[in-house]
Scaffold this motif. Structure first.
Motif, PDB file in Angstrom:
ATOM      1  N   GLN A 141       0.862  -1.222   0.027  1.00 31.16           N
ATOM      2  CA  GLN A 141      -0.017   0.084  -0.036  1.00 31.16           C
ATOM      3  C   GLN A 141       0.913   1.265   0.177  1.00 31.16           C
ATOM      4  OE1 GLN A 141      -2.635  -0.977   3.394  1.00 31.16           O
ATOM      5  NE2 GLN A 141      -4.295  -0.102   1.960  1.00 31.16           N
ATOM      6  N   VAL A 142       2.235   1.172   0.579  1.00 29.77           N
ATOM      7  CA  VAL A 142       3.024   2.402   0.689  1.00 29.77           C
ATOM      8  C   VAL A 142       3.850   2.089  -0.498  1.00 29.77           C
ATOM      9  CG1 VAL A 142       2.590   2.729   3.114  1.00 29.77           C
ATOM     10  CG2 VAL A 142       4.472   1.408   2.346  1.00 29.77           C
ATOM     11  N   ARG A 143       3.545   1.389  -1.291  1.00 32.44           N
ATOM     12  CA  ARG A 143       4.336   1.357  -2.761  1.00 32.44           C
ATOM     13  C   ARG A 143       5.920   1.064  -2.546  1.00 32.44           C
ATOM     14  NH1 ARG A 143      -0.367   1.360  -4.578  1.00 32.44           N
ATOM     15  NH2 ARG A 143      -1.123   2.893  -5.782  1.00 32.44           N
ATOM     16  N   ILE A 144       5.995  -0.103  -1.497  1.00 34.21           N
ATOM     17  CA  ILE A 144       7.388  -0.507  -1.353  1.00 34.21           C
ATOM     18  C   ILE A 144       7.614  -1.815  -2.397  1.00 34.21           C
ATOM     19  CG2 ILE A 144       9.075  -1.703   0.010  1.00 34.21           C
ATOM     20  CD1 ILE A 144       8.822   1.234   0.556  1.00 34.21           C
ATOM     21  N   PRO A 145       8.487  -1.724  -3.346  1.00 36.74           N
ATOM     22  CA  PRO A 145       8.660  -2.754  -4.378  1.00 36.74           C
ATOM     23  C   PRO A 145       8.977  -4.276  -3.580  1.00 36.74           C
ATOM     24  CG  PRO A 145      10.118  -0.994  -4.794  1.00 36.74           C
ATOM     25  CD  PRO A 145       9.615  -0.495  -3.662  1.00 36.74           C
ATOM     26  N   ASP A 146       8.690  -5.291  -4.096  1.00 36.79           N
ATOM     27  CA  ASP A 146       8.957  -6.518  -3.597  1.00 36.79           C
ATOM     28  C   ASP A 146       8.731  -6.610  -2.187  1.00 36.79           C
ATOM     29  OD1 ASP A 146       9.660  -9.111  -3.447  1.00 36.79           O
ATOM     30  OD2 ASP A 146      11.620  -8.689  -4.305  1.00 36.79           O
ATOM     31  N   PRO A 147       7.858  -6.338  -1.437  1.00 35.27           N
ATOM     32  CA  PRO A 147       7.414  -6.209  -0.036  1.00 35.27           C
ATOM     33  C   PRO A 147       7.813  -7.612   0.755  1.00 35.27           C
ATOM     34  CG  PRO A 147       5.321  -6.054  -1.201  1.00 35.27           C
ATOM     35  CD  PRO A 147       6.134  -6.347  -2.457  1.00 35.27           C
ATOM     36  N   ALA A 148       8.000  -8.698   0.150  1.00 33.22           N
ATOM     37  CA  ALA A 148       8.312  -9.920   0.770  1.00 33.22           C
ATOM     38  C   ALA A 148       9.689  -9.900   1.169  1.00 33.22           C
ATOM     39  CB  ALA A 148       7.757 -11.132   0.239  1.00 33.22           C
ATOM     40  N   LEU A 197       2.144  12.425  -0.588  1.00 37.04           N
ATOM     41  CA  LEU A 197       1.084  13.046  -0.420  1.00 37.04           C
ATOM     42  C   LEU A 197      -0.309  12.330  -1.159  1.00 37.04           C
ATOM     43  CD1 LEU A 197       2.304  16.718  -1.150  1.00 37.04           C
ATOM     44  CD2 LEU A 197       2.026  15.621   1.037  1.00 37.04           C
ATOM     45  N   GLN A 198       0.147  11.741  -2.399  1.00 39.27           N
ATOM     46  CA  GLN A 198      -1.067  10.944  -2.916  1.00 39.27           C
ATOM     47  C   GLN A 198      -1.030   9.806  -1.992  1.00 39.27           C
ATOM     48  OE1 GLN A 198       0.534   9.251  -6.854  1.00 39.27           O
ATOM     49  NE2 GLN A 198      -0.388  11.142  -7.752  1.00 39.27           N
ATOM     50  N   LEU A 199      -0.294   9.179  -1.437  1.00 37.68           N
ATOM     51  CA  LEU A 199      -0.506   7.922  -0.775  1.00 37.68           C
ATOM     52  C   LEU A 199      -1.348   8.485   0.408  1.00 37.68           C
ATOM     53  CD1 LEU A 199       0.583   5.332   0.693  1.00 37.68           C
ATOM     54  CD2 LEU A 199       2.211   6.301   1.836  1.00 37.68           C
ATOM     55  N   PHE A 200      -1.100   9.393   1.054  1.00 33.84           N
ATOM     56  CA  PHE A 200      -2.134   9.914   2.310  1.00 33.84           C
ATOM     57  C   PHE A 200      -3.525  10.074   1.714  1.00 33.84           C
ATOM     58  CE2 PHE A 200       1.371  11.836   4.657  1.00 33.84           C
ATOM     59  CZ  PHE A 200       1.569  10.810   5.554  1.00 33.84           C
ATOM     60  N   ASP A 201      -3.647  10.880   0.314  1.00 35.80           N
ATOM     61  CA  ASP A 201      -4.904  11.069  -0.172  1.00 35.80           C
ATOM     62  C   ASP A 201      -5.896   9.848  -0.345  1.00 35.80           C
ATOM     63  OD1 ASP A 201      -6.513  13.178  -0.957  1.00 35.80           O
ATOM     64  OD2 ASP A 201      -6.308  12.613  -3.064  1.00 35.80           O
ATOM     65  N   ARG A 202      -4.867   8.811  -0.839  1.00 34.41           N
ATOM     66  CA  ARG A 202      -5.381   7.451  -1.080  1.00 34.41           C
ATOM     67  C   ARG A 202      -5.875   6.734   0.228  1.00 34.41           C
ATOM     68  NH1 ARG A 202      -2.886   2.719  -2.179  1.00 34.41           N
ATOM     69  NH2 ARG A 202      -0.696   3.839  -2.057  1.00 34.41           N
ATOM     70  N   LEU A 203      -4.976   6.871   1.377  1.00 31.13           N
ATOM     71  CA  LEU A 203      -5.204   6.107   2.473  1.00 31.13           C
ATOM     72  C   LEU A 203      -6.580   6.394   3.084  1.00 31.13           C
ATOM     73  CD1 LEU A 203      -1.627   6.036   3.857  1.00 31.13           C
ATOM     74  CD2 LEU A 203      -2.698   3.836   3.087  1.00 31.13           C
ATOM     75  N   VAL A 204      -6.561   7.841   3.110  1.00 33.25           N
ATOM     76  CA  VAL A 204      -7.757   8.398   3.690  1.00 33.25           C
ATOM     77  C   VAL A 204      -9.169   7.841   3.000  1.00 33.25           C
ATOM     78  CG1 VAL A 204      -9.140  10.590   4.130  1.00 33.25           C
ATOM     79  CG2 VAL A 204      -6.828  10.626   4.720  1.00 33.25           C
ATOM     80  N   ARG A 205      -8.852   7.897   1.676  1.00 34.82           N
ATOM     81  CA  ARG A 205     -10.332   7.032   0.956  1.00 34.82           C
ATOM     82  C   ARG A 205     -10.515   5.804   1.092  1.00 34.82           C
ATOM     83  NH1 ARG A 205      -8.951   8.086  -3.948  1.00 34.82           N
ATOM     84  NH2 ARG A 205      -7.214   9.348  -3.907  1.00 34.82           N
ATOM     85  N   GLU A 206      -9.371   5.151   1.381  1.00 35.46           N
ATOM     86  CA  GLU A 206      -9.476   3.558   1.326  1.00 35.46           C
ATOM     87  C   GLU A 206      -9.367   2.947   2.678  1.00 35.46           C
ATOM     88  OE1 GLU A 206      -5.989   1.689  -0.570  1.00 35.46           O
ATOM     89  OE2 GLU A 206      -6.638   2.749  -2.694  1.00 35.46           O
TER      90      GLU A 206
END
Ligand SMILES: Nc1ncnc2c1ncn2[C@@H]1O[C@H](COP(=O)(O)OP(=O)(O)OP(=O)(O)O)[C@@H](O)[C@H]1O
Ligand SMILES: [Mg+2]
Length: 345
Positions: A141-148, A197-206
Motif C-alpha cells: 500500500q505504501v508502494r514498497i517494491p517486492d514487499p516480501a 501526498l498521493q499516498l495520504f490522499d489514497r489512505l484516507v479514501r481507502e
C-alpha cells in the motif's frame, strides 16, 4: 465535560508547561483544534510554534514533568488527566504518529518485518502468519517494491524516501483512526514528496483514517488538507477550510507566511515575493502580553501590544462570502463584535 460526538479528537484551550531551569517553560499557550473522522487537517507555522508538541500532547507523549491545562478528548473520552495506561490504549490503536525525524525512528538492527509485525501482534492480536501477510499488504500500500523481500531487509538497505514510507507503514500497522504526520515530506525530493501526498490522499479514501498533517509549507496543505490551523507561539492565529484560508487570508502572520514563499500557493491571491518575515519568531514562553505577532506585524495598532486577541469569525470583505469556520485572532482584521451589537441581540 460534554464531548463533541462527531469529532475524533478535540483539544480545547490546551496549554503545556515543561519543567525548566530556572523557571518552567511554556511550550503551548492556548491550542484548540479538532479533527473529524475522514478529515485531513493541516497545521502550519514557523519553527518553534508548537506543532510537534501538539502532536505529542495528542499522543500523551509529553516530556516527563509536563503540566497540561485545558482538555484533550479522544473519541468522547477526556484523557487530559488520564493515567499512563489509558494513553497506552490510545497510542497505536487510536492515534499514531510519524515523527519529524521518522527514519531515525526505525531500529537499525531489526528487520522491517519484525518492526512492522510487532505492532500488529501487540495491538491487533494477530498470529505470526497473519501479521506477516498484513505486513506485505501494508508495504504494498505504501508502494514498497517486492514487499516480501523488504520484510527481511534492514533500514539501511532503503533510500530516505523509502524509509519514510516504511515509517508510515509502521504507524499504520495497528490500524489507527488518526495518523499524525509530522513534516513527513520535508527532507524528500519533490517527486517522492508528491508520492507520499498521493499516498495520504489514497489512505484516507481507502481506510477509515483521519490525518493531522504538520508542515511549515502552506503549499503542501493547499493540495491536501480540508482544514488548516496556523500556529504561532503555541497559539492558533487563524483557522478555516484550507481553500478559504489561502484565498482570503486575514491574519498578517498567515499573509506573511504566504509572501515568504518562492512560489505562489495554489488558490492564494497573496503574491509570493520571497519576503522573509522581519524579526525573530517568539515562542509561547517569550511572547509579549498582547498579540504574539505584534512586534513583527506591519498592521499593528496601539491595542495590539496590550490586548490579547481571541479567535473570532472573520468579517465579510467586499462581495466575498465568509466561509463557515474561518476565524482569526487579530484585533485589526477580525475585531470582536462590538458590545452594542452583542447586547442588542
Ligand atoms: N524537551 C523540551 N524541553 C523544553 N522545551 C522544548 C522541548 N521540546 C521543545 N521545546 C520548545 O517548545 C516549543 C515548541 O516546540 P515544537 O517542537 O513543538 O516546535 P515546532 O513547531 O514543531 O517547530 P519545528 O518546525 O522546528 O519542528 C519550542 O519553543 C521549543 O524550543
Ligand atoms: Mg516540529
Amino acid at each position: 465535560m460534554v464531548a463533541d460526538k462527531r469529532a475524533l479528537v478535540t483539544m480545547s484551550g490546551v496549554g503545556v508547561t515543561l519543567p525548566g531551569l530556572p523557571d518552567p517553560v511554556e511550550v503551548l499557550d492556548d491550542i484548540s483544534l479538532d479533527v473529524d473522522p475522514g478529515e485531513i487537517v493541516g497545521i502550519a507555522g514557523e519553527s518553534g510554534s508548537g506543532k510537534s508538541m501538539t502532536g505529542r500532547a495528542l499522543l500523551g507523549l509529553l516530556p516527563d514533568g509536563a503540566r497540561v491545562r485545558g482538555s484533550i478528548v479522544v473519541e468522547g473520552t477526556d484523557l487530559t488527566a488520564a493515567p499512563r495506561s489509558a494513553w497506552e490504549q490510545v497510542r497505536g490503536r487510536e492515534i499514531s504518529m510519524v515523527f519529524q525525524d521518522a527514519t531515525a525512528a526505525l531500529h537499525p538492527m531489526l528487520t522491517i518485518g519484525s518492526q512492522l509485525t510487532e505492532h500488529m501482534r501487540r495491538h491487533l492480536g494477530l498470529g505470526r502468519r497473519a501479521a506477516r501477510d498484513r505486513a506485505v499488504e501494508l508495504l504494498d500500500q505504501v508502494r514498497i517494491p517486492d514487499p516480501a523481500r523488504a520484510l527481511r531487509s534492514y533500514p539501511h538497505q532503503f533510500s530516505g524516501g523509502m524509509r519514510q514510507r516504511i515509517a508510515i507503514a509502521i504507524a499504520l500497522a495497528a490500524e489507527p483512526k488518526l495518523l499524525i504526520a509530522d513534516e513527513p515530506t520535508t527532507a524528500l525530493d519533490v517527486t517522492v514528496q508528491a508520492g507520499i501526498l498521493q499516498l495520504f490522499d489514497r489512505l484516507v479514501r481507502e481506510m477509515d483514517l483521519s490525518i493531522l498533517f504538520i508542515t511549515h509549507d502552506l503549499g503542501v496543505l493547499a493540495a491536501l488538507a480540508d482544514r488548516t490551523y496556523i500556529f504561532y507561539a503555541g497559539r492558533v492565529l487563524e483557522t478555516g477550510p484550507t481553500q478559504d484560508l489561502l484565498r482570503d487570508a486575514r491574519h498578517p502572520y498567515t499573509r506573511a507566511l504566504l509572501r515568504a514563499r518562492p512560489e505562489p500557493v495554489e488558490g492564494s491571491d497573496e503574491p509570493p515575493v520571497l519576503q522573509p518575515i522581519p524579526g525573530q519568531p517568539v515562542t509561547a514562553s517569550t511572547a509579549p502580553p498582547g498579540c504574539p505577532f505584534e512586534p513583527r506585524c506591519p498592521d499593528r495598532d496601539g491595542d495590539c501590544s496590550v490586548q490579547r486577541p481571541q479567535l473570532v469569525p472573520v468579517p465579510p470583505r467586499g462581495d466575498r462570502e465568509t466561509a463557515a469556520g474561518h476565524t482569526a485572532a487579530c484585533l485589526v482584521h477580525a475585531p470582536a463584535r462590538p458590545r452594542a451589537v452583542e447586547s442588542a441581540r
